[in-house]
Design a protein around this motif. Structure first.
Motif, short mmCIF file in Angstrom:
data_model
loop_
_atom_site.label_atom_id
_atom_site.label_comp_id
_atom_site.label_asym_id
_atom_site.label_seq_id
_atom_site.Cartn_x
_atom_site.Cartn_y
_atom_site.Cartn_z
N GLY A 56 0.79 -1.23 0.00
CA GLY A 56 0.00 0.00 0.00
C GLY A 56 0.82 1.27 0.00
O GLY A 56 0.27 2.35 0.13
N LYS A 57 2.15 1.16 -0.19
CA LYS A 57 2.97 2.38 -0.13
C LYS A 57 2.65 3.34 -1.27
O LYS A 57 2.51 4.56 -1.05
N THR A 58 2.46 2.80 -2.46
CA THR A 58 2.09 3.67 -3.59
C THR A 58 0.67 4.20 -3.42
O THR A 58 0.41 5.37 -3.70
N THR A 59 -0.22 3.35 -2.90
CA THR A 59 -1.60 3.79 -2.66
C THR A 59 -1.63 4.96 -1.67
O THR A 59 -2.37 5.93 -1.88
N LEU A 60 -0.81 4.86 -0.61
CA LEU A 60 -0.76 5.95 0.38
C LEU A 60 -0.29 7.24 -0.29
O LEU A 60 -0.87 8.31 -0.10
N LEU A 61 0.75 7.12 -1.13
CA LEU A 61 1.28 8.30 -1.83
C LEU A 61 0.21 8.89 -2.75
O LEU A 61 0.02 10.11 -2.81
N ARG A 62 -0.49 8.00 -3.46
CA ARG A 62 -1.54 8.47 -4.39
C ARG A 62 -2.71 9.09 -3.65
O ARG A 62 -3.36 10.01 -4.16
N ALA A 63 -3.00 8.59 -2.44
CA ALA A 63 -4.08 9.19 -1.64
C ALA A 63 -3.69 10.61 -1.22
O ALA A 63 -4.50 11.53 -1.27
N ILE A 64 -2.42 10.78 -0.84
CA ILE A 64 -1.94 12.11 -0.46
C ILE A 64 -2.06 13.06 -1.65
O ILE A 64 -2.40 14.23 -1.52
N ALA A 65 -1.80 12.51 -2.86
CA ALA A 65 -1.84 13.32 -4.09
C ALA A 65 -3.26 13.49 -4.63
O ALA A 65 -3.45 14.08 -5.69
N ALA A 85 -5.68 20.69 -1.66
CA ALA A 85 -4.22 20.82 -1.76
C ALA A 85 -3.77 20.63 -3.20
O ALA A 85 -2.92 21.37 -3.70
N ARG A 86 -4.38 19.65 -3.90
CA ARG A 86 -4.02 19.42 -5.30
C ARG A 86 -4.39 20.64 -6.14
O ARG A 86 -3.61 21.10 -6.97
N ARG A 87 -5.59 21.19 -5.90
CA ARG A 87 -6.01 22.35 -6.69
C ARG A 87 -5.14 23.57 -6.40
O ARG A 87 -5.00 24.45 -7.24
N ASN A 88 -4.55 23.60 -5.19
CA ASN A 88 -3.62 24.70 -4.86
C ASN A 88 -2.21 24.42 -5.37
O ASN A 88 -1.29 25.17 -5.07
N ARG A 89 -2.04 23.32 -6.10
CA ARG A 89 -0.72 22.91 -6.59
C ARG A 89 0.28 22.79 -5.46
O ARG A 89 1.36 23.39 -5.48
N MET B 171 -0.78 7.29 -16.62
CA MET B 171 0.21 8.10 -15.93
C MET B 171 0.18 9.55 -16.43
O MET B 171 0.22 10.49 -15.64
N GLU B 172 0.07 9.70 -17.76
CA GLU B 172 0.01 11.04 -18.33
C GLU B 172 -1.25 11.78 -17.86
O GLU B 172 -1.21 12.98 -17.61
N ARG B 173 -2.36 11.03 -17.74
CA ARG B 173 -3.59 11.66 -17.27
C ARG B 173 -3.48 12.05 -15.80
O ARG B 173 -3.91 13.12 -15.39
N ASP B 174 -2.89 11.15 -14.99
CA ASP B 174 -2.67 11.46 -13.57
C ASP B 174 -1.82 12.71 -13.42
O ASP B 174 -2.04 13.53 -12.54
N LEU B 175 -0.82 12.83 -14.29
CA LEU B 175 0.07 13.99 -14.26
C LEU B 175 -0.75 15.27 -14.44
O LEU B 175 -0.61 16.22 -13.65
N MET B 176 -1.61 15.30 -15.48
CA MET B 176 -2.43 16.49 -15.71
C MET B 176 -3.35 16.74 -14.52
O MET B 176 -3.57 17.88 -14.12
N HIS B 177 -3.89 15.65 -13.97
CA HIS B 177 -4.78 15.76 -12.80
C HIS B 177 -4.02 16.40 -11.63
O HIS B 177 -4.55 17.25 -10.93
N SER B 178 -2.75 15.98 -11.45
CA SER B 178 -1.98 16.49 -10.31
C SER B 178 -1.70 17.98 -10.47
O SER B 178 -1.48 18.68 -9.48
N TYR B 179 -1.69 18.48 -11.72
CA TYR B 179 -1.50 19.92 -11.92
C TYR B 179 -2.81 20.69 -11.77
O TYR B 179 -2.84 21.90 -11.96
N GLY B 180 -3.90 19.97 -11.49
CA GLY B 180 -5.19 20.62 -11.41
C GLY B 180 -5.66 21.12 -12.77
O GLY B 180 -6.38 22.11 -12.85
#
Lengths: 268, 277
Positions: A56-65, A85-89, B171-180
């Protein structure tokens, strides 16, 4: 419109997870990826998440993101929900593969997040130059990603994640696909980068030496269901060269990590 | 011409071909097909003259060339009618509408599931069936031919562009998502560039379809100009050399447009693994 991240103090951790659980439900087949994870990540620290596949280490990171939604529990990033937080970059994310766009030059790949965030062209060019310089690829800025080696491509993707100067860098096994010599070089590079910027890094890996070398803290996780087994502080000198890996202090920490991994892993 | 002369010509041609084909670089690449084509034409010419093949069955290349020179004004008028109007406009409208429809359908899985099977149904409709209907709807002039071509080219583009829009990696889509990044930013900066190789495939396929459609549709009612009209009437008048002149023009136009599209494709999708230097 970048919200200033709160000052990293011991009182306000950058990431705060409480009783976090995440269950994947694929056609009625339930998989528990995270079970009751509680964790604080202090500002300015370098924290590695280590464990075998499926812990679950990647899942935890992805949840944070905010790339996965937790099923229950609370998760706070920079004092906000992961989505805010994501929308605030708030964070830069480095994936297992470089994920560069082949039709963009190296320089324009680094500028991609800046374009999306609406930064003026002049500032975009300045940032791209600065961060490509930082990863030592300035003279390759007009090349295309597919003209570069795998290690160089991953450095471009790190420059891209740094370009908008997030206070938090999330890295998901970024050097997993690279050969050991390239990996050593990038580890040294990343360590110096972290020392010089003072940002918070959360780093997913399954290499014990890599985790011990880079981290100020190591979170050991175990699979089925994914949970935190032990949190180990790394008491090594702040400034580390690669040969720190041969010192007794380093080997002692590596031994503790290995023991914790063994304790968390049931061979059923 | 004697048998000996023929043998000499064939031997010389074969020797030249094998020499050229082994050459690296431009001369070998361009020279080989040119010489091969010239040999085929020579064989055709000799066969027509030696065996006295009737002109109605197969005119000699020299007769076709003479017909081309003699009917240049007619060929030009037919080109303007069929290629410059019906084919070009139909191809642009059909492909453009297909691309826009792919982007529109992209937001709704429900619509996609409904429209795409319908597309294969429309693609299976024979052109001989829809051409007369389009003449009823849009009249005898090039507009009805363009309409036939729109119907023929719309769905290949829709299907290809839809596949291209879905080809982007997670992965490319996640990248765009992470940039909002929003839907349109992701579409313009990631998914459309990613779909370009698929779009060019459809454009090339459609260029061939459009030319066939434009010519065949003219068999079903047309003003007294156009490549399809000329072929059908000159066959009836036994002027087979003019028919061959039209076929030659169609072949040149088809290859030239395909080559031009391939060049544009190379320039635009230079980054694709199939073009990387």
């Amino acid at each position: 419109m970048q919200a200033a991240p709160p000052a990293p103090t011991a009182a306000a951790p950058v990431v705060r997870a409480r009783n976090l659980s995440l269950v994947f439900d694929a056609d009625g087949q339930k998989t528990v990826a995270l079970s009751d994870v509680s964790l604080d990540i202090a500002g300015g620290s370098f924290v590695s998440l280590i464990g075998p596949s499926g812990c679950g280490k990647t899942t935890l990171l992805r949840a944070i993101a905010d790339l996965e939604r937790p099923t229950s529990g609370s998760l706070v990033v920079n004092g906000l929900s992961p989505e805010q937080a994501r929308r605030n970059r708030a964070y830069g994310y480095v994936f297992q593969a470089p994920a560069l766009y082949p039709w963009r030059s190296v320089e324009r790949n680094v500028m991609l997040p800046l374009e999306i965030m609406g930064m003026p062209p002049e500032e975009r060019r300045r940032r791209a130059e600065r961060y490509l310089d930082l990863v030592g690829l300035r003279e390759f800025r007009r090349r295309f990603p597919w003209q570069l080696s795998g290690g160089m491509q991953q450095r471009v993707s790190i420059a891209r994640a740094l370009s908008f100067e997030p206070a938090l860098l999330l890295m998901d096994e970024p050097f997993g696909a690279l050969d050991e010599i390239t990996r050593d070089g990038l580890n040294l590079h990343l360590h110096r980068l972290w020392r010089s910027t003072g940002m918070t890094v959360i780093f997913v890996t399954h290499s014990i030496p890599e985790a011990v070398y880079l981290s100020s803290r190591i979170v050991v996780m175990s699979p089925r269901p994914g949970k935190v087994v032990e949190i180990i502080d790394v008491d090594l000198p702040g400034e580390r060269e690669l040969d720190v890996r041969e010192t007794p202090a380093f080997l002692a920490v590596a031994h503790r990590v290995r023991e914790a991994l063994r304790a968390g892993h049931s061979y059923d | 011409m004697t048998v000996l002369e023929l043998l000499l010509l064939a031997a010389g041609g074969a020797a030249g071909l094998s020499l050229l084909a082994r050459r690296e670089g431009r001369l070998g690449q361009v020279g080989t097909p040119l010489l091969f084509g010239a040999l085929v034409l020579a064989a055709w010419q000799i066969a027509c003259v030696e065996f006295e093949i009737p002109r109605v069955l197969l005119p000699a290349p020299s007769a076709v060339a003479a017909a081309i020179v003699r009917s240049l004004p007619i060929l030009a008028a037919d080109f303007m009618q069929t290629v410059a109007h019906a084919v070009l406009i139909g191809w642009l409208l059909g492909s453009g509408a297909g691309l826009l429809a792919a982007v529109a359908l992209d937001r709704s899985a429900f619509l996609r599931r409904g429209v795409l099977p319908l597309g294969s149904l429309v693609s299976a409709m024979p052109i001989v069936g829809i051409a007369p209907i389009m003449v009823m709807w849009f009249g005898f002039d090039w507009q009805s031919k363009a309409a036939v071509i729109v119907v023929m080219t719309f769905f290949p583009m829709l299907v290809n562009a839809t596949a291209g829009l879905e080809a982007t990696g997670t992965m490319e889509r996640d990248l765009m998502h992470s940039y909002g990044a929003g839907y349109w930013q992701t579409l313009l900066k990631l998914r459309l560039p990613y779909a370009l190789p698929f779009v060019f495939n459809a454009l090339k396929l459609n260029s061939t379809l459009a030319l066939i459609g434009g010519i065949v549709a003219e068999f079903f009612g047309t003003p007294i100009v156009g490549m399809g009209f000329r072929i059908s009437t000159e066959v009836a008048r036994m002027n087979l050399d003019v028919v061959w002149a039209e076929i030659t023009m169609a072949a040149v136009v088809g290859s030239a447009s395909f080559a031009a599209l391939a060049l544009v494709e190379r320039a635009v999708t230079f980054w694709h693994p199939s073009f990387r230097a």
